[in-house]
Scaffold this motif. Sequence first.
Motif, PDB file in Angstrom:
ATOM      1  N   ALA A  10       1.504  -6.625   0.528  1.00  0.00           N
ATOM      2  CA  ALA A  10       2.290  -6.146  -0.523  1.00  0.00           C
ATOM      3  C   ALA A  10       2.425  -4.716  -0.404  1.00  0.00           C
ATOM      4  O   ALA A  10       3.583  -4.025  -0.763  1.00  0.00           O
ATOM      5  CB  ALA A  10       1.669  -6.020  -2.007  1.00  0.00           C
ATOM      6  N   GLU A  11       1.378  -3.863   0.103  1.00  0.00           N
ATOM      7  CA  GLU A  11       1.507  -2.525   0.272  1.00  0.00           C
ATOM      8  C   GLU A  11       2.782  -2.040   1.379  1.00  0.00           C
ATOM      9  O   GLU A  11       3.468  -1.196   1.165  1.00  0.00           O
ATOM     10  CB  GLU A  11       0.405  -1.815   0.824  1.00  0.00           C
ATOM     11  CG  GLU A  11      -0.708  -1.765  -0.345  1.00  0.00           C
ATOM     12  CD  GLU A  11      -1.919  -0.962   0.198  1.00  0.00           C
ATOM     13  OE1 GLU A  11      -2.000  -0.156   1.114  1.00  0.00           O
ATOM     14  OE2 GLU A  11      -2.915  -0.890  -0.531  1.00  0.00           O
TER      15      GLU A  11
ATOM     16  N   PRO B 259       2.672  -1.454  -5.781  1.00  0.00           N
ATOM     17  CA  PRO B 259       2.646  -2.845  -6.012  1.00  0.00           C
ATOM     18  C   PRO B 259       1.549  -3.427  -6.736  1.00  0.00           C
ATOM     19  O   PRO B 259       0.519  -2.503  -7.156  1.00  0.00           O
ATOM     20  CB  PRO B 259       2.200  -3.357  -4.536  1.00  0.00           C
ATOM     21  CG  PRO B 259       1.743  -2.346  -3.720  1.00  0.00           C
ATOM     22  CD  PRO B 259       2.131  -0.958  -4.381  1.00  0.00           C
TER      23      PRO B 259
ATOM     24  N   ALA C  24       6.101  -2.739  -0.004  1.00  0.00           N
ATOM     25  CA  ALA C  24       6.742  -1.773  -0.925  1.00  0.00           C
ATOM     26  C   ALA C  24       7.071  -0.586  -0.089  1.00  0.00           C
ATOM     27  O   ALA C  24       8.114   0.260  -0.629  1.00  0.00           O
ATOM     28  CB  ALA C  24       5.372  -1.572  -2.058  1.00  0.00           C
TER      29      ALA C  24
ATOM     30  N   THR D  72      -3.171  -3.647  -4.824  1.00  0.00           N
ATOM     31  CA  THR D  72      -3.198  -2.585  -3.715  1.00  0.00           C
ATOM     32  C   THR D  72      -4.858  -2.790  -2.930  1.00  0.00           C
ATOM     33  O   THR D  72      -5.603  -3.363  -3.741  1.00  0.00           O
ATOM     34  CB  THR D  72      -3.014  -1.281  -3.920  1.00  0.00           C
ATOM     35  OG1 THR D  72      -4.104  -0.791  -5.044  1.00  0.00           O
ATOM     36  CG2 THR D  72      -1.857  -0.994  -4.544  1.00  0.00           C
TER      37      THR D  72
END
Length: 315
Positions: free
Chosen positions: A262-263, A275, A266, A278
Amino acid sequence: MRIAVTGASGFAGGAVCRAARAEGWEVHAFGRRPAVEPAHVGGAPYLAWDLLGGRGLRPGLPEVDAVVHCAGGVTDWGPPAEIWAANVAGTRSATEAFPRAGFVHVSTASVYDPFRPTVMAREHEAPVARYVNVYGASKAAAERAAAEAAPGRVIVLRPHAVYGPGDTTLLPRVLGAVRGRRLVAVGDGRQRVSLTSVGNLARACLLAAEAVRRGTCGVLNVTDAEPVVLDDALRAILRERGVAAEPYYLPLRLAEPVAAVAETAARLLGRTRPPRLTRYAVGHLAVERTLDITAAREVLGYRPTPTSFAGAADW
């Protein structure tokens, strides 16, 4: 009692202003925003002030007994140089601007070791050698900067997970983790956490301001009266907000790689908002994060109220 409050346009700073005004104190409020609603700072005079402009100095600053320094970066997501400047350079500027006043520096429990559980941590256990990101590292550096710039006249307060009316960080993140009828969290839900209501934090700031004027200095944890179980806290928030969802827990071994992906996504997309998951948040929620507040009770006479989310529907 005469105090200056930096970061007064924000969540914690505004609460400190209102609490001090309620005590009848003379309050001078400073913040980055051009203006704020008078009620936000309890009707105190407010001036816009960029602590990073011209080393933070400005002419005509009032004579005060103490400064409550609430300004700084409050996110673990963003350009590292900006976070470092806000937390470290901004702290130096604030101490230099009031060279004769006592200094209350509002820090964070993120200065404790992020790579192992924080179990009723005492103040001497931080700072540590390494951090997950620049947020924890910069807040630890800001504590050192305050102590170096204002030797013998600094009290550092370390709250954890500040919540309450006006919260722009903790509650939005919790509610942002709701997916349909599930609130996605990490761990097993039985881990204990220390939380800090903004009311308790404001009270601690006022006690510290009085103490630092008397010559007291040091580092103090400040939280609610007792730790709570994470699952109990999440369910209380959902109930108060009227959200029909149940906590759903991801094991740490699964959550960490999901957060890493996710990081990365982003950053590639150039998103300025963090996000929803994290690695910092995962590490902070998946294990116990509790603080010992014995020192604050003894040094300040701090008597915090228990954790409560009553009225959260209006926050």
